[in-house]
Design a protein around this motif. Structure first.
Motif, PDB file in Angstrom:
ATOM      1  N   LEU A  91       1.040   1.435  -9.017  1.00 42.04           N
ATOM      2  CA  LEU A  91       0.461   0.106  -8.816  1.00 42.04           C
ATOM      3  C   LEU A  91      -0.840   0.193  -8.024  1.00 42.04           C
ATOM      4  N   ALA A  92      -0.851   1.002  -6.990  1.00 46.09           N
ATOM      5  CA  ALA A  92      -2.050   1.121  -6.166  1.00 46.09           C
ATOM      6  C   ALA A  92      -3.200   1.751  -6.946  1.00 46.09           C
ATOM      7  N   THR A  93      -2.893   2.736  -7.778  1.00 47.37           N
ATOM      8  CA  THR A  93      -3.920   3.337  -8.616  1.00 47.37           C
ATOM      9  C   THR A  93      -4.492   2.311  -9.583  1.00 47.37           C
ATOM     10  N   ALA A  94      -3.617   1.555 -10.225  1.00 45.83           N
ATOM     11  CA  ALA A  94      -4.077   0.527 -11.159  1.00 45.83           C
ATOM     12  C   ALA A  94      -4.920  -0.519 -10.440  1.00 45.83           C
ATOM     13  N   GLU A  95      -4.509  -0.918  -9.242  1.00 44.05           N
ATOM     14  CA  GLU A  95      -5.255  -1.918  -8.488  1.00 44.05           C
ATOM     15  C   GLU A  95      -6.662  -1.423  -8.161  1.00 44.05           C
ATOM     16  N   LEU A 104      10.387   8.193 -19.542  1.00 40.17           N
ATOM     17  CA  LEU A 104       9.234   8.926 -20.074  1.00 40.17           C
ATOM     18  C   LEU A 104       8.668   9.937 -19.086  1.00 40.17           C
ATOM     19  N   GLY A 105       9.074   9.874 -17.835  1.00 39.69           N
ATOM     20  CA  GLY A 105       8.576  10.796 -16.826  1.00 39.69           C
ATOM     21  C   GLY A 105       7.554  10.138 -15.919  1.00 39.69           C
ATOM     22  N   GLU A 106       7.255  10.807 -14.832  1.00 39.78           N
ATOM     23  CA  GLU A 106       6.279  10.270 -13.882  1.00 39.78           C
ATOM     24  C   GLU A 106       4.910  10.113 -14.539  1.00 39.78           C
ATOM     25  N   ALA A 107       4.132   9.186 -14.037  1.00 35.92           N
ATOM     26  CA  ALA A 107       2.789   8.957 -14.567  1.00 35.92           C
ATOM     27  C   ALA A 107       1.804   9.913 -13.904  1.00 35.92           C
ATOM     28  N   ARG A 108       1.091  10.692 -14.705  1.00 36.79           N
ATOM     29  CA  ARG A 108       0.081  11.595 -14.142  1.00 36.79           C
ATOM     30  C   ARG A 108      -1.324  11.010 -14.246  1.00 36.79           C
ATOM     31  N   ARG A 109      -1.530  10.063 -15.176  1.00 29.24           N
ATOM     32  CA  ARG A 109      -2.804   9.354 -15.272  1.00 29.24           C
ATOM     33  C   ARG A 109      -2.528   7.896 -15.614  1.00 29.24           C
ATOM     34  N   VAL A 110      -3.401   7.011 -15.128  1.00 30.76           N
ATOM     35  CA  VAL A 110      -3.247   5.573 -15.349  1.00 30.76           C
ATOM     36  C   VAL A 110      -4.603   4.986 -15.707  1.00 30.76           C
ATOM     37  N   ALA A 111      -4.613   4.112 -16.712  1.00 28.75           N
ATOM     38  CA  ALA A 111      -5.779   3.288 -17.023  1.00 28.75           C
ATOM     39  C   ALA A 111      -5.369   1.835 -16.868  1.00 28.75           C
ATOM     40  N   ALA A 112      -6.296   0.986 -16.408  1.00 26.61           N
ATOM     41  CA  ALA A 112      -5.965  -0.417 -16.171  1.00 26.61           C
ATOM     42  C   ALA A 112      -7.165  -1.297 -16.472  1.00 26.61           C
ATOM     43  N   VAL A 113      -6.927  -2.417 -17.186  1.00 30.78           N
ATOM     44  CA  VAL A 113      -7.965  -3.410 -17.439  1.00 30.78           C
ATOM     45  C   VAL A 113      -7.365  -4.797 -17.254  1.00 30.78           C
ATOM     46  N   THR A 139       0.839  -1.189   0.000  1.00 29.07           N
ATOM     47  CA  THR A 139       0.000   0.000   0.000  1.00 29.07           C
ATOM     48  C   THR A 139       0.878   1.243   0.000  1.00 29.07           C
ATOM     49  N   VAL A 140       0.286   2.345  -0.432  1.00 27.46           N
ATOM     50  CA  VAL A 140       1.030   3.610  -0.435  1.00 27.46           C
ATOM     51  C   VAL A 140       1.364   4.036   0.989  1.00 27.46           C
ATOM     52  N   ALA A 141       0.433   3.844   1.907  1.00 32.57           N
ATOM     53  CA  ALA A 141       0.685   4.258   3.293  1.00 32.57           C
ATOM     54  C   ALA A 141       1.862   3.506   3.893  1.00 32.57           C
ATOM     55  N   LEU A 188       0.550  -7.665 -11.565  1.00 37.71           N
ATOM     56  CA  LEU A 188       0.610  -6.210 -11.391  1.00 37.71           C
ATOM     57  C   LEU A 188       1.675  -5.827 -10.378  1.00 37.71           C
ATOM     58  N   TRP A 189       1.686  -6.509  -9.233  1.00 36.68           N
ATOM     59  CA  TRP A 189       2.608  -6.142  -8.155  1.00 36.68           C
ATOM     60  C   TRP A 189       3.932  -6.880  -8.226  1.00 36.68           C
ATOM     61  N   ASP A 190       3.976  -8.031  -8.921  1.00 33.25           N
ATOM     62  CA  ASP A 190       5.229  -8.789  -8.978  1.00 33.25           C
ATOM     63  C   ASP A 190       6.132  -8.306 -10.103  1.00 33.25           C
ATOM     64  N   VAL A 191       5.637  -8.298 -11.342  1.00 30.83           N
ATOM     65  CA  VAL A 191       6.476  -7.872 -12.463  1.00 30.83           C
ATOM     66  C   VAL A 191       6.180  -6.445 -12.920  1.00 30.83           C
ATOM     67  N   GLY A 192       5.040  -5.888 -12.474  1.00 30.15           N
ATOM     68  CA  GLY A 192       4.770  -4.487 -12.795  1.00 30.15           C
ATOM     69  C   GLY A 192       5.872  -3.541 -12.369  1.00 30.15           C
ATOM     70  N   PRO A 193       6.453  -3.715 -11.163  1.00 30.81           N
ATOM     71  CA  PRO A 193       7.549  -2.825 -10.767  1.00 30.81           C
ATOM     72  C   PRO A 193       8.735  -2.853 -11.724  1.00 30.81           C
ATOM     73  N   HIS A 194       9.026  -4.003 -12.321  1.00 32.73           N
ATOM     74  CA  HIS A 194      10.143  -4.075 -13.268  1.00 32.73           C
ATOM     75  C   HIS A 194       9.890  -3.165 -14.470  1.00 32.73           C
ATOM     76  N   ALA A 195       8.693  -3.290 -15.053  1.00 33.84           N
ATOM     77  CA  ALA A 195       8.368  -2.470 -16.223  1.00 33.84           C
ATOM     78  C   ALA A 195       8.383  -0.987 -15.878  1.00 33.84           C
ATOM     79  N   LEU A 196       7.780  -0.624 -14.761  1.00 35.31           N
ATOM     80  CA  LEU A 196       7.722   0.783 -14.374  1.00 35.31           C
ATOM     81  C   LEU A 196       9.099   1.338 -14.038  1.00 35.31           C
ATOM     82  N   SER A 197       9.988   0.498 -13.519  1.00 35.30           N
ATOM     83  CA  SER A 197      11.328   0.974 -13.165  1.00 35.30           C
ATOM     84  C   SER A 197      12.126   1.376 -14.403  1.00 35.30           C
ATOM     85  N   VAL A 198      11.736   0.871 -15.567  1.00 40.58           N
ATOM     86  CA  VAL A 198      12.374   1.261 -16.822  1.00 40.58           C
ATOM     87  C   VAL A 198      11.648   2.448 -17.453  1.00 40.58           C
TER      88      VAL A 198
END
Length: 296
Positions: A284-288, A185-194, A96-98, A170-180
């Motif tokens: 990740l939390a936003t996508a979740e 490309l810069g911080e994410a200001r909006r996220v869509a997830a399906v 969690t973010v907290a 999302l939480w296991d391999v998602g961090p790898h993709a986002l870390s690249v």
């Protein structure tokens, strides 16, 4: 630097313990685990000491490496930081973010260094590529596939992991993709997830602050023959792809330990510190939330 290991599971055994015992500038001073017998076995294997009391280990070392589920990691990272220990953490930082914010706040308050082991960021070929593309800039869009076969390959040691069963790709391999993607490309200001596709497959679309966009496909239920990762960038310089790593986790983890030593010695935060990992956690939390039918 005297360093202790928190955790005795498969990742601790195949990656952390070998890297700690093989690092020429570290004293691998002890192991603590939630299963004392496993801690004794791992300590004996690497010629170090097993601790039954985590506070005794924290008092005996300058730093800890953590190989535990995210919720346990977050709790113990706060405890270790307050004990004055530098932190080598795994991804994701926290569930969690907290909880992630608590780790960042504790490290800041104690003045300890932190490095989060996003594997790709510490592999020599990919690391050099990421640095070069950051210098080039001008990227219009990116796409990433991070497809694992944890739940489809026979005898995968991580398939029984409760947190992976709960949190999925999302939480296991998602961090790898986002870390690249985030550094390029810069911080994410909006996220869509399906959640379209088999098993835990999810798809993200990110709108980055610099105006670029990216798409990400994540899964731990890919057929073994289809497993693998890919990152592609398209922009003013043309098209480029993340090179495949030619080395395993242990050499990359040794580089992460080098980064922790440097950050601790200089006081300069590493680019993969807990604060960066918290930004990944926010995505990740936003996508979740979106995947569970909420709005963010």
């Amino acid at each position: 630097m005297r360093i202790g290991l928190l955790g005795t599971g498969p990742w601790a055994r195949v990656a952390h313990a070998p890297a700690l015992s093989g690092h020429r500038d570290l004293d691998f001073a002890g192991v603590w685990g939630r299963r004392p017998d496993a801690a004794r076995d791992l300590a004996d294997l690497h010629g170090t000491r097993a601790y039954a009391d985590i506070d005794a280990l924290l008092a005996a070392v300058d730093a800890v490496a953590v190989a535990l589920p995210p919720a346990v990691q977050a709790e113990l990272a706060v405890r270790a930081a307050r004990a004055g220990c530098h932190l080598l953490l795994d991804k994701p930082l926290a569930p969690t973010v907290a909880q992630g914010q608590a780790v960042v706040d504790a490290a800041d308050a104690a003045g300890v260094a932190s490095v989060v082991f996003f594997t790709t960021r510490f592999q020599s070929g990919p690391e050099a590529w990421i640095g070069e593309q950051a210098r080039v800039g001008g990227w219009f869009t990116g796409r990433a596939h991070w497809l694992g076969a944890v739940f489809t390959a026979a005898d995968n040691p991580f398939a029984s992991s409760p947190w992976r069963r709960e949190k999925g790709a999302l939480w296991d391999v998602g961090p790898h993709a986002l870390s690249v993607l985030l550094p390029l490309l810069g911080e994410a200001r909006r996220v869509a997830a399906v959640a379209y596709g088999p098993g835990d497959t999810v798809h993200l679309v990110l709108d980055h602050v610099g105006g670029a966009s990216s798409s990400v496909t994540l899964s731990l239920t890919a057929p073994p023959a289809a497993a693998g990762s890919m990152v592609e960038l398209r922009g003013e310089a043309g098209v480029t792809c993340l090179p495949q790593a030619s080395e395993g986790a242990v050499p990359a983890l040794i580089r992460a330990l080098d980064a922790l030593l440097t950050a601790a010695g200089t006081g300069t935060p590493h680019s993969c510190d807990a604060a960066f990992a918290l930004r990944v956690t926010r995505v990740l939390a936003t996508a979740e939330t979106l995947l569970h039918g909420g709005t963010r």
